[in-house]
Design an enzyme around this catalytic site. Structure first.
Site, PDB file in Angstrom:
ATOM      1  N   LYS A  11       1.078  -1.285  -0.065  1.00 36.69           N
ATOM      2  CA  LYS A  11      -0.495  -0.163  -0.162  1.00 36.69           C
ATOM      3  C   LYS A  11       0.815   1.606   0.244  1.00 36.69           C
ATOM      4  O   LYS A  11       1.783   1.072   0.277  1.00 36.69           O
ATOM      5  CB  LYS A  11      -0.682  -0.145   1.432  1.00 36.69           C
ATOM      6  CG  LYS A  11      -1.750  -1.168   0.882  1.00 36.69           C
ATOM      7  CD  LYS A  11      -2.693  -1.142   2.328  1.00 36.69           C
ATOM      8  CE  LYS A  11      -3.833  -2.595   2.442  1.00 36.69           C
ATOM      9  NZ  LYS A  11      -4.774  -2.273   3.405  1.00 36.69           N
ATOM     10  N   ARG A 122      -0.027 -14.660   4.148  1.00 33.18           N
ATOM     11  CA  ARG A 122      -0.717 -13.831   5.596  1.00 33.18           C
ATOM     12  C   ARG A 122       0.243 -13.924   7.239  1.00 33.18           C
ATOM     13  O   ARG A 122      -0.025 -13.077   7.975  1.00 33.18           O
ATOM     14  CB  ARG A 122      -2.092 -14.419   6.079  1.00 33.18           C
ATOM     15  CG  ARG A 122      -2.457 -14.659   4.262  1.00 33.18           C
ATOM     16  CD  ARG A 122      -3.388 -12.742   4.500  1.00 33.18           C
ATOM     17  NE  ARG A 122      -4.476 -12.804   5.674  1.00 33.18           N
ATOM     18  CZ  ARG A 122      -5.660 -12.143   5.344  1.00 33.18           C
ATOM     19  NH1 ARG A 122      -5.810 -11.029   4.376  1.00 33.18           N
ATOM     20  NH2 ARG A 122      -6.951 -11.912   6.554  1.00 33.18           N
ATOM     21  N   THR A 128      -4.105  -7.775  10.652  1.00 33.86           N
ATOM     22  CA  THR A 128      -4.897  -6.660  10.667  1.00 33.86           C
ATOM     23  C   THR A 128      -4.561  -5.318  10.914  1.00 33.86           C
ATOM     24  O   THR A 128      -3.919  -4.223  10.594  1.00 33.86           O
ATOM     25  CB  THR A 128      -6.374  -5.764  10.211  1.00 33.86           C
ATOM     26  OG1 THR A 128      -7.267  -7.680   9.404  1.00 33.86           O
ATOM     27  CG2 THR A 128      -6.939  -4.638   8.854  1.00 33.86           C
ATOM     28  N   ARG A 139       3.963  -6.368   9.421  1.00 38.42           N
ATOM     29  CA  ARG A 139       3.051  -5.611  10.113  1.00 38.42           C
ATOM     30  C   ARG A 139       3.335  -5.307  11.756  1.00 38.42           C
ATOM     31  O   ARG A 139       2.842  -3.749  12.202  1.00 38.42           O
ATOM     32  CB  ARG A 139       2.000  -5.541   9.857  1.00 38.42           C
ATOM     33  CG  ARG A 139       0.812  -5.617   8.876  1.00 38.42           C
ATOM     34  CD  ARG A 139      -0.827  -6.512   9.105  1.00 38.42           C
ATOM     35  NE  ARG A 139      -1.558  -5.896   7.508  1.00 38.42           N
ATOM     36  CZ  ARG A 139      -2.269  -6.453   7.292  1.00 38.42           C
ATOM     37  NH1 ARG A 139      -2.739  -7.555   7.452  1.00 38.42           N
ATOM     38  NH2 ARG A 139      -3.145  -5.852   6.109  1.00 38.42           N
ATOM     39  N   ASN A 159      -1.707  -0.744   7.111  1.00 43.53           N
ATOM     40  CA  ASN A 159      -1.015  -1.605   7.364  1.00 43.53           C
ATOM     41  C   ASN A 159      -0.038  -2.358   6.769  1.00 43.53           C
ATOM     42  O   ASN A 159      -0.095  -3.175   6.211  1.00 43.53           O
ATOM     43  CB  ASN A 159      -2.161  -2.548   8.427  1.00 43.53           C
ATOM     44  CG  ASN A 159      -2.892  -2.956   6.995  1.00 43.53           C
ATOM     45  OD1 ASN A 159      -3.006  -2.194   6.443  1.00 43.53           O
ATOM     46  ND2 ASN A 159      -4.468  -3.552   7.416  1.00 43.53           N
ATOM     47  N   HIS A 162      -1.652  -5.910   1.188  1.00 43.54           N
ATOM     48  CA  HIS A 162      -2.980  -6.102   1.110  1.00 43.54           C
ATOM     49  C   HIS A 162      -2.406  -7.942   0.706  1.00 43.54           C
ATOM     50  O   HIS A 162      -1.155  -7.789  -0.183  1.00 43.54           O
ATOM     51  CB  HIS A 162      -4.064  -5.300  -0.092  1.00 43.54           C
ATOM     52  CG  HIS A 162      -4.801  -7.108  -0.470  1.00 43.54           C
ATOM     53  ND1 HIS A 162      -5.985  -6.847   0.211  1.00 43.54           N
ATOM     54  CD2 HIS A 162      -4.883  -7.484  -1.315  1.00 43.54           C
ATOM     55  CE1 HIS A 162      -6.455  -8.252   0.100  1.00 43.54           C
ATOM     56  NE2 HIS A 162      -6.064  -8.302  -0.877  1.00 43.54           N
TER      57      HIS A 162
HETATM   58  P1  ADP Z   1      -6.867  -7.043   5.969  1.00 45.52           P
HETATM   59  O1  ADP Z   1      -6.203  -6.388   5.323  1.00 45.52           O
HETATM   60  O2  ADP Z   1      -6.085  -7.601   7.053  1.00 45.52           O
HETATM   61  O3  ADP Z   1      -7.165  -8.484   5.263  1.00 45.52           O
HETATM   62  P2  ADP Z   1      -9.707  -6.839   6.015  1.00 45.52           P
HETATM   63  O4  ADP Z   1     -10.027  -7.313   4.580  1.00 45.52           O
HETATM   64  O5  ADP Z   1     -10.908  -6.719   6.775  1.00 45.52           O
HETATM   65  O6  ADP Z   1      -7.838  -6.632   6.231  1.00 45.52           O
HETATM   66  O7  ADP Z   1      -9.634  -5.109   6.210  1.00 45.52           O
HETATM   67  C1  ADP Z   1      -8.930  -4.144   4.890  1.00 45.52           C
HETATM   68  C2  ADP Z   1      -8.356  -3.028   5.187  1.00 45.52           C
HETATM   69  O8  ADP Z   1      -9.257  -1.976   5.593  1.00 45.52           O
HETATM   70  C3  ADP Z   1      -7.134  -2.631   6.152  1.00 45.52           C
HETATM   71  O9  ADP Z   1      -6.004  -3.985   5.822  1.00 45.52           O
HETATM   72  C4  ADP Z   1      -7.554  -1.822   7.277  1.00 45.52           C
HETATM   73  O10 ADP Z   1      -5.970  -0.922   5.590  1.00 45.52           O
HETATM   74  C5  ADP Z   1      -8.584  -1.831   6.945  1.00 45.52           C
HETATM   75  N1  ADP Z   1      -9.504  -1.237   7.479  1.00 45.52           N
HETATM   76  C6  ADP Z   1      -9.768  -2.838   8.764  1.00 45.52           C
HETATM   77  N2  ADP Z   1     -10.920  -2.351   9.435  1.00 45.52           N
HETATM   78  C7  ADP Z   1     -10.451  -1.001   9.872  1.00 45.52           C
HETATM   79  C8  ADP Z   1     -11.242  -0.064  10.670  1.00 45.52           C
HETATM   80  N3  ADP Z   1     -11.663   0.118  11.945  1.00 45.52           N
HETATM   81  N4  ADP Z   1     -10.780   1.074  10.810  1.00 45.52           N
HETATM   82  C9  ADP Z   1     -10.000   1.931   9.287  1.00 45.52           C
HETATM   83  N5  ADP Z   1      -9.083   0.961   9.179  1.00 45.52           N
HETATM   84  C10 ADP Z   1      -9.489  -0.291   8.525  1.00 45.52           C
END
Ligand code: ADP
Length: 200
Positions: A11, A122, A128, A139, A159, A162
């Protein structure tokens, strides 16, 4: 099984912080193979199509937000901050922040291949929320961000990466970002040893 593929996006925070090389190094040194790689500044439409639009997924973002309000004892209420306490509506807002964040700069997109690549990536990336990620994960080593700050600042959690969550996501996301012709087929030295039959 050693040919499993997954999509990884670095990202804009990862690119702007100069962590591209470090992130690729961690994936490669574990024994995973990069089969496609490039940098681009994504459009809103590309990211909108990348992330799911299902009610379940959007509500999941809303649920996570509500959870972080409880977990961190955020003094304001969801209703005060979002004008609603409907989790789907809150999820839609978080999804918008996420899109805004990812189009804020160039990203690096890659297809990573190897044994259990989806789960393995992962694991290397970590969960996340960076604040909860173990030291040793990407992360956990390179970000301290947390949804309590992100939610109050009305932005997505930064973070760095993706990574596809499962086989279906990986297949869809790879076809969304790359053509078949852009995926390279070659074998690494590491792979040659791993896939060698006994007594050879
Ligand atoms: P991941 O990227 O670990 O698969 P998710 O698919 O649940 O996680 O969420 C997508 C992205 O949305 C996350 O990587 C993060 O950047 C953002 N995100 C998730 N939950 C939140 C939240 N509560 N507040 C702000 N950003 C969030």
């Amino acid at each position: 099984m050693e040919k499993e593929q997954t999509l990884v996006l670095i990202k804009p925070d990862g690119v702007k912080r100069g962590l591209v090389g470090e992130i690729i190094r961690r994936l490669e040194s574990r024994g995973l193979k990069i089969v496609a790689l490039s940098m681009e500044w994504p459009t809103k439409e590309q990211i909108d199509k990348h992330y799911p639009k299902t009610r379940k997924w959007i509500e999941g973002l809303g649920k996570n937000t509500a959870k972080s309000y409880k977990e961190f004892n955020i003094p304001s209420t969801l209703l005060e901050d979002y004008g609603t306490d409907n989790l789907h509506e809150i999820g839609k807002k978080v999804r918008e922040w996420l899109i805004e964040f990812i189009i804020s700069g160039p990203i690096v997109k890659m297809v990573v291949q190897g044994l259990h690549a989806i789960k393995m990536v992962r694991k290397i990336v970590g969960p996340t929320v960076p604040a909860f990620a173990e030291v040793g994960t990407i992360r956990g080593d390179f970000s301290i961000d947390s949804p309590d700050l992100a939610n109050i600042k009305r932005r997505a959690v930064h973070n760095l990466i993706h990574a596809s969550g499962n086989k279906e996501e990986a297949e869809y996301e790879i076809s969304h970002w790359f053509t078949k012709e852009e995926l390279n087929s070659y074998s690494t030295i590491h792979e040659q040893f791993m896939t060698q039959e006994r007594n050879q």
